[in-house]
Design a protein around this motif. Structure first.
Motif, PDB file in Angstrom:
ATOM      1  N   LYS A 161       0.683  -1.170   0.093  1.00  0.00           N
ATOM      2  CA  LYS A 161      -0.016   0.200   0.146  1.00  0.00           C
ATOM      3  C   LYS A 161       0.945   1.313  -0.063  1.00  0.00           C
ATOM      4  CE  LYS A 161      -3.707   2.152   2.680  1.00  0.00           C
ATOM      5  NZ  LYS A 161      -4.444   2.403   4.191  1.00  0.00           N
ATOM      6  N   THR A 162       1.907   1.192   0.909  1.00  0.00           N
ATOM      7  CA  THR A 162       2.859   2.457   0.721  1.00  0.00           C
ATOM      8  C   THR A 162       3.475   2.487  -0.400  1.00  0.00           C
ATOM      9  OG1 THR A 162       3.182   2.047   3.190  1.00  0.00           O
ATOM     10  CG2 THR A 162       4.985   3.199   2.118  1.00  0.00           C
ATOM     11  N   ALA A 163       4.174   1.574  -1.252  1.00  0.00           N
ATOM     12  CA  ALA A 163       4.716   1.327  -2.336  1.00  0.00           C
ATOM     13  C   ALA A 163       3.997   2.054  -3.750  1.00  0.00           C
ATOM     14  CB  ALA A 163       5.403  -0.013  -2.751  1.00  0.00           C
ATOM     15  N   THR A 164       2.474   1.596  -3.529  1.00  0.00           N
ATOM     16  CA  THR A 164       2.018   1.972  -4.679  1.00  0.00           C
ATOM     17  C   THR A 164       0.843   3.098  -4.445  1.00  0.00           C
ATOM     18  OG1 THR A 164       0.142   0.354  -3.970  1.00  0.00           O
ATOM     19  CG2 THR A 164       2.008  -0.500  -5.414  1.00  0.00           C
ATOM     20  N   ASN A 165       0.935   3.501  -3.250  1.00  0.00           N
ATOM     21  CA  ASN A 165      -0.109   4.551  -2.723  1.00  0.00           C
ATOM     22  C   ASN A 165      -1.477   4.090  -3.105  1.00  0.00           C
ATOM     23  OD1 ASN A 165      -0.747   7.241  -1.731  1.00  0.00           O
ATOM     24  ND2 ASN A 165      -0.768   8.104  -3.729  1.00  0.00           N
ATOM     25  N   MET A 166      -1.922   3.032  -2.776  1.00  0.00           N
ATOM     26  CA  MET A 166      -3.136   2.295  -2.998  1.00  0.00           C
ATOM     27  C   MET A 166      -4.081   2.869  -1.968  1.00  0.00           C
ATOM     28  SD  MET A 166      -3.948  -1.630  -2.930  1.00  0.00           S
ATOM     29  CE  MET A 166      -3.213  -2.225  -1.429  1.00  0.00           C
ATOM     30  N   LYS A 167      -5.186   3.456  -2.342  1.00  0.00           N
ATOM     31  CA  LYS A 167      -6.269   3.933  -1.665  1.00  0.00           C
ATOM     32  C   LYS A 167      -7.567   3.344  -2.071  1.00  0.00           C
ATOM     33  CE  LYS A 167      -3.690   8.139  -0.811  1.00  0.00           C
ATOM     34  NZ  LYS A 167      -3.635   9.339  -1.319  1.00  0.00           N
ATOM     35  N   ASP A 168      -7.866   3.011  -3.326  1.00  0.00           N
ATOM     36  CA  ASP A 168      -9.049   2.588  -3.638  1.00  0.00           C
ATOM     37  C   ASP A 168      -9.416   1.319  -3.143  1.00  0.00           C
ATOM     38  OD1 ASP A 168     -11.703   2.440  -5.175  1.00  0.00           O
ATOM     39  OD2 ASP A 168     -10.660   2.076  -6.962  1.00  0.00           O
ATOM     40  N   TRP A 169     -11.011   0.902  -2.809  1.00  0.00           N
ATOM     41  CA  TRP A 169     -11.139  -0.171  -2.047  1.00  0.00           C
ATOM     42  C   TRP A 169     -11.155  -1.247  -3.123  1.00  0.00           C
ATOM     43  CZ3 TRP A 169     -15.426  -3.027  -3.635  1.00  0.00           C
ATOM     44  CH2 TRP A 169     -16.375  -2.376  -4.280  1.00  0.00           C
ATOM     45  N   HIS A 170     -11.483  -1.038  -4.352  1.00  0.00           N
ATOM     46  CA  HIS A 170     -11.405  -2.049  -5.439  1.00  0.00           C
ATOM     47  C   HIS A 170      -9.775  -2.672  -5.433  1.00  0.00           C
ATOM     48  CE1 HIS A 170     -14.756   0.537  -6.969  1.00  0.00           C
ATOM     49  NE2 HIS A 170     -15.207  -0.600  -7.276  1.00  0.00           N
ATOM     50  N   HIS A 171      -9.072  -1.808  -5.267  1.00  0.00           N
ATOM     51  CA  HIS A 171      -7.683  -2.395  -5.460  1.00  0.00           C
ATOM     52  C   HIS A 171      -7.197  -2.923  -4.179  1.00  0.00           C
ATOM     53  CE1 HIS A 171      -6.450   1.413  -8.019  1.00  0.00           C
ATOM     54  NE2 HIS A 171      -6.991   0.418  -8.776  1.00  0.00           N
TER      55      HIS A 171
END
Length: 189
Positions: A161-171
């Motif tokens: 999550k930190t590496a990709t800046n993942m925020k969307d619940w789909h992701h």
């Protein structure tokens, strides 16, 4: 050190330090696993070694497990964020394997191995009499193993999550499905 650092060391430490620690962790996982007669067949999972398995075959299959995981999550990371770096995906996978060392060491406690042997003997003899203490020991061991594995998955998730800046619940859902599918598929190979 606070709780945030314990669950997400990727915010505090630089990637070179994390890579070195990750390489140490997978080397330790391989060494402990091999000495206990186990081989990594998936992230957070082992299988017993066969007597005909050579050391080279074990090393290569272990490296394949890590390589497949890294490639799958790197591709997914690039889909989420084009600026995702390779090292930022490698580090969470390697660092999350520190937890596996604890699982390996706990599984070799004589009390647990004896309880496992007693239950397996009852199953092999098709006996319905199973020692209650052995069942309690294995149940406690199972809950501890589940908690430790969940912690490892949390480290993997937070690092990704930190590496990709993942925020969307789909992701997040896709990440969970990818992790589960990858782990189960590699165990079947």
């Amino acid at each position: 050190m606070n709780w945030k650092t314990i669950f997400n060391p990727f915010l505090k430490f630089d990637e070179k330090t994390l890579l070195i620690a990750g390489l140490v962790s997978i080397t330790a996982v391989f060494s402990f696993g091999y000495s206990f007669g186990l081989q990594t067949d998936s992230l957070f999972h082992f299988r017993s070694l066969d007597s005909e398995d050579s050391l080279l075959k074990i090393i290569l299959s272990t490296l394949v497990v890590y390589a497949i995981s890294i490639v799958i999550f790197f591709v997914f990371g690039k889909i989420i964020n084009k600026r995702t770096r390779f090292i930022d995906v490698v580090n969470p996978i390697f660092i999350s394997q520190f937890i596996v060392i604890l699982l390996l060491l706990i599984s070799e406690i004589p009390l647990i191995t004896n309880a496992q042997k007693e239950i397996m003997a009852s199953v092999e003899n098709q006996s319905y009499e199973i020692d209650t203490i052995s069942v309690v020991i294995i149940t406690i061991y199972s809950f501890i193993s589940l908690a430790i594995t969940a912690y490892g998955i949390a480290i993997l998730f937070n690092g990704f999550k930190t590496a990709t800046n993942m925020k969307d619940w789909h992701h997040i859902v896709i990440f969970a499905v990818l992790l589960l599918t990858t782990m189960l598929t590699m165990q079947l190979l």
